[in-house]
Design an enzyme around this catalytic site. Structure first.
Site: not given
Ligand code: NAD
Length: 472
Positions: A42-43, A184-185, A206, A240, A271, A314, A446
């Site tokens: 599943g990585g 902030g991704g 960010e 930072v 991140a 990736d 609806h």
């Protein structure tokens, strides 16, 4: 002397790209070996990414809904977290169940799974060091590389267990009083939502002037308004400089156009993107073409410069999204099995599973402008949606862009509850070459949020009745 086994197709990496490739190749009649060093198949996505984060985001949403409905006449007392029980539920009943399911699917297809680290030793063999220390040489006719990516590190930050990446953050080993998130991704905002719901004071730092730089700023706005109320602070255009670990806290020095500032927190989450797992797998040694960012170069059939070695997911570049990897995996397997498959990268939907969610497919408005494409725009505000009102969530909107020349839908962006599910209609519409009238003539159920997709098209086709049509 290591044993040698042969596979018609070997897949290195068992994430959503790798296992899809292995299963498709097996279904098309190939003898397949699927190699992964992880404890379970599943990585990153299933074990330490998409799935566990969605489980936790669900709890965060239930918590915030229980508060929202108090002004509608349904009152709950403040929910309590039992973090150990949450971890058990996430690990066993969500992740564990899924990874066991993948293992069962592999077995049913007679895909041989091999736990160990694989390194290409030639263009026809991979040397595998198994988890029990034994070694196996796997020779192959075709190979599919699906080794994924890992979190990017910021250079010169100290090594400290309180400085986490997404894997560490998902383990929930202690909810800090204060959490600083660098980036902030996707991950920063999803994990920020989780930790904030669990009681942490979250600060996001960010680098770029806006959060989620890939999304249109108007689409990010409703999310930003909500996050500003929930998070302690959001600092954009800020970088930072250093992190100074102290006994009981981390001191983070940041810098922006107002100068330097120090922030304090018990934990930091980094991140700032992901980078491909290019090193240490023998890719360069066997002569694969790799670009300057470390991505393996592939053609539309996902073949590398060594035609019987394919790469997907990736490791082949942005966007680093599981659904792209899965699709590429199937393409590579089908090409190997002689089918006329190819990868068309134009429509890969993106979803940020925050609350509200943000999703887009095709072109964003920013991209349409950059590419000087003339378009008609329909924006349907959810404040006019009966379903959104009934949910108490009217801050969203659905924005559709139609190319002036062809009339076709070229992009859709949605912000609001369940935007990630709603965007699928736009993906289908773009793929099918639908114009505004096509979408307007579809009967949407609806009352549902999906009506907003039809309504956005009706604004452009001129048939909208739910709002006064904006002047052209
Ligand atoms: P990201 O690219 O989404 O966001 C990283 C952010 O960090 C960017 O906004 C960037 O400007 C900022 N940044 C970079 N360097 C910085 C610095 N030194 N200081 C401050 N900010 C800095 O990356 P991510 O959030 O780490 O996620 C990685 C990838 O994982 C995503 O690109 C996505 O492909 C995937 N992902 C997808 C989902 C989803 O589909 N919902 C969820 C999580 C992750």
């Amino acid at each position: 002397m290591s044993d040698t086994v042969h596979a018609e197709v070997v897949v290195l990496g068992a994430g959503p790209g790798g296992y899809a490739a292995a299963f498709r190749a097996a279904d098309l009649g190939k003898k397949v070996i699927l190699i992964d060093k992880g404890e379970s198949l599943g990585g990153v996505c299933l074990n330490r990414g998409c799935i566990p984060s969605k489980a936790l985001l669900h709890l965060a949403r239930v918590k915030s809904e229980s508060k929202e409905v108090s002004s509608f006449g349904l009152k709950y007392s403040e929910p309590e977290w039992d973090i150990e029980a949450v971890k058990k539920w996430k690990n066993e009943r969500v992740v564990g169940r899924l990874t066991k399911g993948i293992a069962a699917l592999a077995k049913a297809r007679k895909v041989e799974t091999m736990r160990g680290s694989g390194v290409f030793s030639s263009t026809n063999s991979i040397d595998v060091t198994k988890s029990d220390g034994s070694e196996v040489k796997v020779t192959f006719d075709d190979a599919i590389i699906a080794v994924g990516s890992r979190p990017t590190k910021i250079p010169d930050l100290p090594e400290d267990p309180r400085i986490m990446d997404s894997t560490g953050a998902l383990e929930l080993d202690g909810i800090p009083k204060r959490l600083i998130i660098i980036g902030g991704g996707y991950i920063g905002l999803e994990m920020g939502t989780i930790y904030s719901a669990m009681g942490a004071e979250v600060t996001v730092v960010e680098f770029m002037p806006h959060l989620l730089p890939g999304a249109d700023p108007d689409v990010v706005k409703p999310l930003l308004t909500k996050l500003k109320k929930e998070f302690a602070s959001i600092q954009t255009g800020t970088k930072v400089k250093t992190i100074d670990p102290q006994k009981d806290k981390l001191i983070v020095t940041v810098e922006n156009d107002k100068g330097e500032e120090t922030l304090e927190a018990e934990k930091v989450l980094v991140a700032v993107g992901r980078r491909p797992n290019t090193q240490g797998n023998g890719f360069e040694e066997i002569g694969l073409d790799i670009d300057e960012r470390g991505f393996i170069k592939v053609n539309e059939k996902r073949q590398t410069n060594v035609p019987h070695i394919y790469a997907i997911g990736d490791i082949t570049g942005d966007p680093m999204l599981a659904h792209k990897a899965t699709h590429e995996g199937k393409v590579a397997a089908e090409v190997i099995c002689g089918e006329p498959a190819a990868f068309d990268t134009s429509i890969i939907p993106a979803v940020i599973f925050t609350d509200p969610e943000i999703a887009w497919a095709g072109l964003t408005e920013t991209q349409a402008k950059e590419q000087e494409i003339e378009y008609d725009k329909g924006v349907f505000p959810w404040s006019a949606s009966g379903r959104a009102l009934a949910l108490g969530r009217t801050e969203g909107f659905s924005k559709a862009l139609f190319e002036k020349e062809s009339g076709k839908l070229i992009g859709m962006s949605i912000v609001g509850t369940n935007a990630g599910d709603l965007i699928a209609e736009a993906v289908l519409a773009i793929e099918m070459g639908a114009d505004a009238e096509d979408i307007s003539l579809i009967i949407h159920p609806h009352p549902s949020l999906s009506e907003s997709v039809g309504n956005a098209a009706e604004i452009v086709s001129g048939s909208i009745t739910d709002i006064i049509a904006p002047r052209k």
